[in-house]
Design a protein around this motif. Structure first.
Motif, PDB file in Angstrom:
ATOM      1  N   SER A 189      -4.701   2.219  -8.648  1.00 17.63           N
ATOM      2  CA  SER A 189      -3.422   2.324  -7.949  1.00 17.63           C
ATOM      3  C   SER A 189      -2.275   2.275  -8.948  1.00 17.63           C
ATOM      4  CB  SER A 189      -3.302   1.175  -6.942  1.00 17.63           C
ATOM      5  OG  SER A 189      -2.018   1.154  -6.386  1.00 17.63           O
ATOM      6  N   ARG A 527      -5.464  -6.589  -6.141  1.00 18.58           N
ATOM      7  CA  ARG A 527      -6.125  -5.374  -6.621  1.00 18.58           C
ATOM      8  C   ARG A 527      -6.946  -5.608  -7.891  1.00 18.58           C
ATOM      9  NH1 ARG A 527      -0.990  -1.439  -5.132  1.00 18.58           N
ATOM     10  NH2 ARG A 527      -1.349  -1.551  -2.890  1.00 18.58           N
ATOM     11  N   GLY A 625     -11.706  -3.302  -6.164  1.00 19.25           N
ATOM     12  CA  GLY A 625     -11.888  -2.219  -5.215  1.00 19.25           C
ATOM     13  C   GLY A 625     -13.272  -1.603  -5.277  1.00 19.25           C
ATOM     14  N   SER A 647      -2.897   2.731  -2.308  1.00 19.76           N
ATOM     15  CA  SER A 647      -2.687   1.471  -1.604  1.00 19.76           C
ATOM     16  C   SER A 647      -1.316   0.906  -1.902  1.00 19.76           C
ATOM     17  CB  SER A 647      -3.780   0.461  -1.976  1.00 19.76           C
ATOM     18  OG  SER A 647      -3.963   0.418  -3.369  1.00 19.76           O
TER      19      SER A 647
END
Length: 668
Positions: A189, A527, A625, A647
């Motif tokens: 991300s 994350r 993730g 995200s």
């Protein structure tokens, strides 16, 4: 029928309570006479995902990028459809409409996008509320404004939302795909704020890891003067080996001087004594409070934000918390004494603090010229009962109250003394500080001050009675903590290298906003790009790899801080959104051209084992993730294909009692 649309249920209840008449609860609304008050649940709408514009975007492909919608679309959030229907039905019956979003950029967007989505064509009034107590809400209801006055604020918020979508969707897809080509399984991300924040931490970690301590040496001498004794430190000249901070790197010169010092005589050759007056620290903005609370109580930035929301919405003890301002309106000064005494009557600590106030003072904190859409955090005047609050809530409330109470204390007055001595043709310096009037200082610290210097007279003789050398080592930079990272985001110009940009960014809002800085940190933790270790924030191997693989410009704060400047000019009607978004697209194409699997493969190899490993959440899915099983991998791939691809755009959630409300992930 008049319809008022509030940002959230708590605000709607406060508005209904301030209206004359009996409140009747309805499905998704409150009825008070001829006025209905309904609400959003945070953002009811979100930017449509890429495949809503073209089904082929369900498959992530580099040759699709950049994805740029020709006509932007919003879609209802999954759990918002019921409330949207309530608002749609009410709008059909309404003959007047009031926008009651929070008094900030995102609050303006949140309600106005719903009004436009549902097709309202009539005039709209704007209700601005920063204090949920009934008298404040009643005053706000009597001062409705034309919502058209805030159209530039809406344009800025919408431009921010679209820019974040373009940046996050395209760069996240590009680097996720190159990551897969390089052997990384999982979404990478990229966000226009979260990635530069990660870059700050990753570079700090590397500086610490590469740091090589160097010895340096400090020579001090105890001196006898007419009025007593003091300690002074040698100031070696430039002909000695010094580092960039003037520290002596070789011991031999200090040893040579030390051998000559016992019993040596000299004179006080320069004396600078000044009386200084210092005002109390200003009332808090949210970020300033987060920094202080992290240092004093070890609260995370997100914890402070959540506590402030509870104090504002549930307990109604403080004013609107997501404020970037540290000043209060001048009209609040006259009634502040009564307000604070009412608030603190039930708490011994506040009563002790209030005992030293002088409410006839005119503090600098009350300044209309420095107050914008909202003012500094302050008590509302509702009685504070600490036994009804959690310990963190009571601690945060006292900090907020203390900084307002301190405005009505005398100034801190000190005598600052700097003395320079010449001994054996060498310079020694000493400095001291004497408190003349403690003023507000005791409210902030109980620590003893360093002893002041004895009375000195320029030209008087001095004698060395003792001397020695302290051998020390240079220390690496400190790892970031919640407090220091928030402070870095507030003062981002310190981390900018280009002089022209550095000058431009000085005194601006910095990286992120008051409402998003805590969320950005928590996003990076969730994350798997950051972890907390013993109160410090450290980048993981995945975080380091992402920073190394991205173009340097995407990992540094210049772009996003300059974004905030442009958005401010849009909000102030000094610029249209079009040129801002056009410039973004040009930058985006340049960044996408730098996506390279080879560079990603090299980054993954170089950072393997670098940085701590994030803990797995309770679900068994690692924070990076990466799915925990083949079935989970397949599910994750399907989910990624059907979602927007970044995200960064999933939004943020904050706990409001037993209800969760969501505002779009601004600046994440």
């Amino acid at each position: 029928m008049r319809l008022i649309i509030a940002e959230k249920p708590s605000l709607a209840r406060a508005i209904a309570d301030a209206l004359p008449g009996r409140t009747q609860r309805r499905d998704g609304a409150l009825e008070v006479g001829d006025t209905w008050v309904s609400w959003c649940l945070g953002h009811l709408l979100e930017p449509a995902p890429p495949d809503a514009y073209d089904p082929r975007y369900k498959q992530w492909r580099l040759d699709h990028l950049p994805i740029v919608p020709e006509r932007w679309r919003l879609v209802p959030r999954h759990k918002a459809r019921g409330q949207l229907k309530v608002l749609r039905d009410l709008l059909k019956r309404a003959d007047s409409l009031v926008h009651a979003g929070d008094p900030d950029r995102e609050g303006q967007l949140l309600v106005q996008e719903v009004i436009e989505h549902l097709g309202w064509r009539g005039p709209v009034a704007r209700l601005l509320i920063s204090d949920l107590n009934r008298p404040a809400v009643t005053r706000a209801l009597a001062a409705l404004q034309d919502n058209r006055r805030y159209q530039p604020l809406y344009e800025a918020a919408r431009a921010r939302s679209r820019a974040d979508w373009l940046y996050g969707i395209n760069l996240s897809r590009a680097w996720t795909l190159t990551g897969r080509q390089a052997g990384h399984d999982g979404v990478l991300s990229v966000g226009r704020v979260q990635t530069p924040v990660l870059g700050l931490v990753a570079r700090r970690d590397i500086d610490i890891a590469r740091f090589e301590p160097r010895p340096y040496h400090v020579l001090w001498a105890d001196l006898t003067v007419a009025a007593g004794e003091l300690r002074a430190w040698w100031q070696p000249g430039e002909h000695h080996p010094l580092d960039d901070q003037g520290r002596l790197l070789a011991r031999a010169p200090a040893e040579a001087l030390l051998a000559r010092l016992p019993g040596a005589e000299g004179r006080l050759t320069r004396l600078d004594a000044r009386r200084k007056r210092q005002s109390a620290p200003l009332p808090y903005s949210l970020s300033a409070l987060q920094v202080d609370a992290a240092r004093r109580h070890r609260f995370s930035a997100q914890q402070v934000l959540d506590v402030c929301q509870a104090l504002y919405e549930r307990h109604q003890l403080i004013t609107y918390p997501r404020s970037d301002c540290r000043y209060l309106p001048e009209e609040h000064r006259a009634g502040m004494g009564t307000l604070l005494e009412r608030a603190g009557a039930g708490d011994a600590t506040l009563r002790d603090w209030l005992a030293g106030t002088d409410f006839t003072r005119r503090p600098r904190a009350f300044d209309d010229a420095r107050v914008g859409a909202h003012h500094a955090l302050a008590p509302t005047g509702k009685p504070f009962a600490p036994e009804r609050l959690s310990p963190p809530e009571a601690a945060i409330y006292r900090l907020i109250a203390r900084n307002v109470i301190a405005q009505f204390y005398p100034m801190l007055e000190t005598r600052e003394v700097k003395a320079e001595f010449t001994i054996l043709d060498e310079t020694f310096r000493a400095q001291g500080r004497e408190i003349l009037v403690a003023g507000w200082k005791p409210l902030f610290t109980s620590r003893d001050e360093a002893p002041p210097l004895p009375a000195l007279t320029e030209g008087e003789p001095v004698t060395v009675t003792n001397a020695d050398i302290d051998d020390k080592l240079t220390r690496p930079p400190e790892p970031f903590t919640d407090a220091s990272l928030i402070k870095a985001m507030m003062n981002i110009a310190r981390y900018v290298e280009e002089p022209a940009v550095k000058r431009t960014l000085r005194d601006t809002d910095g990286l992120g906003t008051e409402a998003t800085r805590a969320t950005i940190i928590e996003t990076l933790l969730k994350r798997g790009y950051l972890v907390r270790q013993s109160g410090n924030l450290r980048a993981t191997a995945t975080g380091h790899a992402l920073i190394q693989a991205l173009p340097d410009a995407a990992t540094r704060p210049e772009r996003t801080a300059l974004w905030e400047q442009r958005l401010r000019t849009i909000a102030e009607a000094e610029e249209a959104p079009g040129p801002f978004l056009d410039g973004l697209l040009a930058d985006l194409r340049e960044l996408l051209a730098a996506a390279d699997a080879g560079r990603m493969r090299q980054a993954l190899g170089e950072t393997r084992g670098l940085g701590p490993t994030p803990k797995k959440p309770a679900s068994g899915k690692p924070a990076s993730g990466k799915p925990a099983s083949k079935k989970a991998k397949a599910s994750s791939r399907r989910r990624r294909s059907s979602q927007s691809g970044s995200s960064d755009m999933t939004g943020k959630s904050t706990r409001r009692g037993t209800r969760r409300t969501t505002r779009q992930g601004e600046d994440t």
